[in-house]
Design an enzyme around this catalytic site. Structure first.
Site, PDB file in Angstrom:
ATOM      1  N   ARG A 293       0.855  -1.192   0.000  1.00  0.00           N
ATOM      2  CA  ARG A 293       0.000   0.000   0.000  1.00  0.00           C
ATOM      3  C   ARG A 293       0.883   1.232   0.000  1.00  0.00           C
ATOM      4  O   ARG A 293       2.030   1.203   0.384  1.00  0.00           O
ATOM      5  CB  ARG A 293      -0.895   0.016   1.248  1.00  0.00           C
ATOM      6  CG  ARG A 293      -2.056  -0.951   1.169  1.00  0.00           C
ATOM      7  CD  ARG A 293      -2.919  -0.859   2.432  1.00  0.00           C
ATOM      8  NE  ARG A 293      -3.574   0.418   2.553  1.00  0.00           N
ATOM      9  CZ  ARG A 293      -3.464   1.228   3.622  1.00  0.00           C
ATOM     10  NH1 ARG A 293      -2.730   0.900   4.652  1.00  0.00           N
ATOM     11  NH2 ARG A 293      -4.092   2.384   3.647  1.00  0.00           N
TER      12      ARG A 293
ATOM     13  N   LYS B 232       3.799  -6.919  12.233  1.00  0.00           N
ATOM     14  CA  LYS B 232       3.035  -7.171  11.012  1.00  0.00           C
ATOM     15  C   LYS B 232       3.457  -8.503  10.378  1.00  0.00           C
ATOM     16  O   LYS B 232       4.643  -8.751  10.188  1.00  0.00           O
ATOM     17  CB  LYS B 232       3.255  -6.016  10.023  1.00  0.00           C
ATOM     18  CG  LYS B 232       2.436  -6.153   8.755  1.00  0.00           C
ATOM     19  CD  LYS B 232       2.334  -4.825   8.018  1.00  0.00           C
ATOM     20  CE  LYS B 232       1.781  -5.006   6.623  1.00  0.00           C
ATOM     21  NZ  LYS B 232       1.526  -3.759   5.922  1.00  0.00           N
TER      22      LYS B 232
ATOM     23  N   ARG C   4      -1.196   5.201  13.123  1.00  0.00           N
ATOM     24  CA  ARG C   4      -0.278   4.610  14.117  1.00  0.00           C
ATOM     25  C   ARG C   4      -0.770   4.893  15.526  1.00  0.00           C
ATOM     26  O   ARG C   4      -1.315   5.966  15.780  1.00  0.00           O
ATOM     27  CB  ARG C   4       1.117   5.207  13.987  1.00  0.00           C
ATOM     28  CG  ARG C   4       1.792   4.741  12.724  1.00  0.00           C
ATOM     29  CD  ARG C   4       3.293   4.919  12.755  1.00  0.00           C
ATOM     30  NE  ARG C   4       3.809   4.668  11.418  1.00  0.00           N
ATOM     31  CZ  ARG C   4       4.153   3.474  10.961  1.00  0.00           C
ATOM     32  NH1 ARG C   4       4.064   2.422  11.741  1.00  0.00           N
ATOM     33  NH2 ARG C   4       4.593   3.307   9.737  1.00  0.00           N
TER      34      ARG C   4
HETATM   35  C1  BTN Z   1       0.754  -3.752   2.341  1.00  0.00           C
HETATM   36  O1  BTN Z   1       0.582  -4.066   3.506  1.00  0.00           O
HETATM   37  O2  BTN Z   1       1.409  -2.743   2.044  1.00  0.00           O
HETATM   38  C2  BTN Z   1       0.138  -4.574   1.245  1.00  0.00           C
HETATM   39  C3  BTN Z   1       1.053  -5.684   0.771  1.00  0.00           C
HETATM   40  C4  BTN Z   1       0.453  -6.523  -0.344  1.00  0.00           C
HETATM   41  C5  BTN Z   1       1.462  -7.486  -0.933  1.00  0.00           C
HETATM   42  C6  BTN Z   1       0.824  -8.456  -1.884  1.00  0.00           C
HETATM   43  S1  BTN Z   1       1.888  -9.794  -2.296  1.00  0.00           S
HETATM   44  C7  BTN Z   1       0.772 -10.312  -3.515  1.00  0.00           C
HETATM   45  C8  BTN Z   1       0.280  -9.070  -4.204  1.00  0.00           C
HETATM   46  N1  BTN Z   1       1.198  -8.658  -5.233  1.00  0.00           N
HETATM   47  C9  BTN Z   1       1.751  -7.468  -4.965  1.00  0.00           C
HETATM   48  O3  BTN Z   1       2.581  -6.884  -5.695  1.00  0.00           O
HETATM   49  N2  BTN Z   1       1.291  -6.996  -3.808  1.00  0.00           N
HETATM   50  C10 BTN Z   1       0.345  -7.899  -3.199  1.00  0.00           C
END
Ligand code: BTN
Length: 319
Positions: free
Chosen positions: A121, A186, A317
């Site tokens: 994100r 996390k 946060r």
């Molecule tokens: C976050 O917490 O920032 C979200 C992370 C999301 C990661 C997943 S892995 C599978 C899919 N492909 C990506 O490039 N991102 C999501």
């Protein structure tokens, strides 16, 4: 040569000579040797020793389509198109190019052993070293106006929390909008993306990244407290995928049929921000977290006034 088959032979962690591997795969031992650069480029930790051959120390826990599909109830597996890639830039990107072309089945699922440009994100990178974590994207179509999507990312978070609980993990929590925590670190994140141009028919891609076997060294570049599933339970990545798909499809189907309200009270069971003083960035707004509303927005009590925070590009946060 089928590199999947070579990896499968090496997955036991033992030494295999080039000629043994060549014989089993119907190729010369030079062809095996020529695969090494490709394996190195995927960061597969392969070693070679003169007189003994090749091995991957510690072995590999590879994803397996047959095992995953056969472990799911037929009612679920029959509705899934599942693809497992050795490597891709991002499973979300891969699926976004496929979902429009093919949505013969209700759910498109893409898994990758390695993501070279995994996305998180708020424009952040997501780390998924070869064969260690779960990088999974689930694609499907939702009919309806934009309102029909509110709360979806909350529902996906609930599904992952339930999957972890089913795997025996304790102290699982959700941090709005959809980060999954264990013992305040996390463990998984979710990136929901929409594609297609329609306004009443949405191509939805839910990307899930879950740390499973990632070592301290492999996660060194991550700039927040993180943890991996193997710290808490003995894990088999295929079983982890099965649990995720079970919960995810169950809840997404429920979300498509019922309203989001059905999930609100469930959220409060996992909400790690509830009644905590939090700060929202950008902007620096400070307030006390009071759960979520019927659209999945975070409810804040700011000096006695109710304020709603929508997901998207914000981070929250605990103060
Ligand atoms: C976050 O917490 O920032 C979200 C992370 C999301 C990661 C997943 S892995 C599978 C899919 N492909 C990506 O490039 N991102 C999501």
């Amino acid at each position: 040569m089928d590199i999947n088959k070579l990896l499968l032979l090496l997955s036991d962690g033992k030494y295999h000579s080039g000629s043994e591997l060549g014989e089993l795969l119907g190729v010369s031992r030079t062809s095996i040797w020529k695969c090494l650069p490709q394996l190195h480029s995927m960061n597969v930790p392969i070693e070679s020793l003169k007189g003994k051959g090749y091995r991957v120390p510690g072995g590999l826990d590879l994803l397996n389509k047959k095992i995953i599909l056969e472990s799911l109830p037929e009612s679920l597996s029959s509705g899934i198109d599942l693809e497992i890639l050795l490597s891709c830039s991002s499973t979300n990107d891969y699926l976004s190019q496929r979902i429009v072309v093919s949505n013969a089945k209700e759910f498109q699922v893409c898994l990758a052993e390695l993501q070279t440009s995994g996305r998180g994100r708020r424009g952040r990178a997501w780390v998924s070293p070869f064969g260690k974590n779960i990088a999974l994207s689930l694609g499907f179509v939702i009919e309806g106006g934009v309102d029909s999507l509110s709360g979806l990312s909350i529902v996906v978070g609930l599904a992952i929390a339930k999957a972890l609980e089913a795997l025996g993990v304790k102290n699982v929590g959700l941090k709005w909008p959809n980060d999954i925590y264990v013992n305040n670190k996390k463990i998984a994140g979710i990136l929901v993306e929409l594609s297609g141009e329609a306004t009443t028919r949405w191509n939805v891609i839910c990307g899930i990244g879950l740390n499973v076997l990632m070592s301290e060294e492999e996660g060194r570049g991550i700039d927040q407290a993180w943890t991996s599933l193997s710290q808490y339970v003995e894990v088999d990545r295929n079983e982890v995928v099965v649990q995720i798909l079970r919960q995810l499809i169950l809840l997404v189907d429920k979300f498509k049929m019922e309203s989001f309200e059905a999930f609100i009270s469930e959220w409060s069971n996992w909400d790690i921000l509830l009644d905590k003083d939090v700060k929202v960035e950008p902007g620096g707004l400070v307030g006390r977290a009071k759960g979520i509303n019927a659209q999945g927005a975070l409810v804040l009590d700011v000096s006695g006034q109710k304020q709603l925070i929508n997901a998207g590009e914000v981070s929250v946060r605990v103060k």
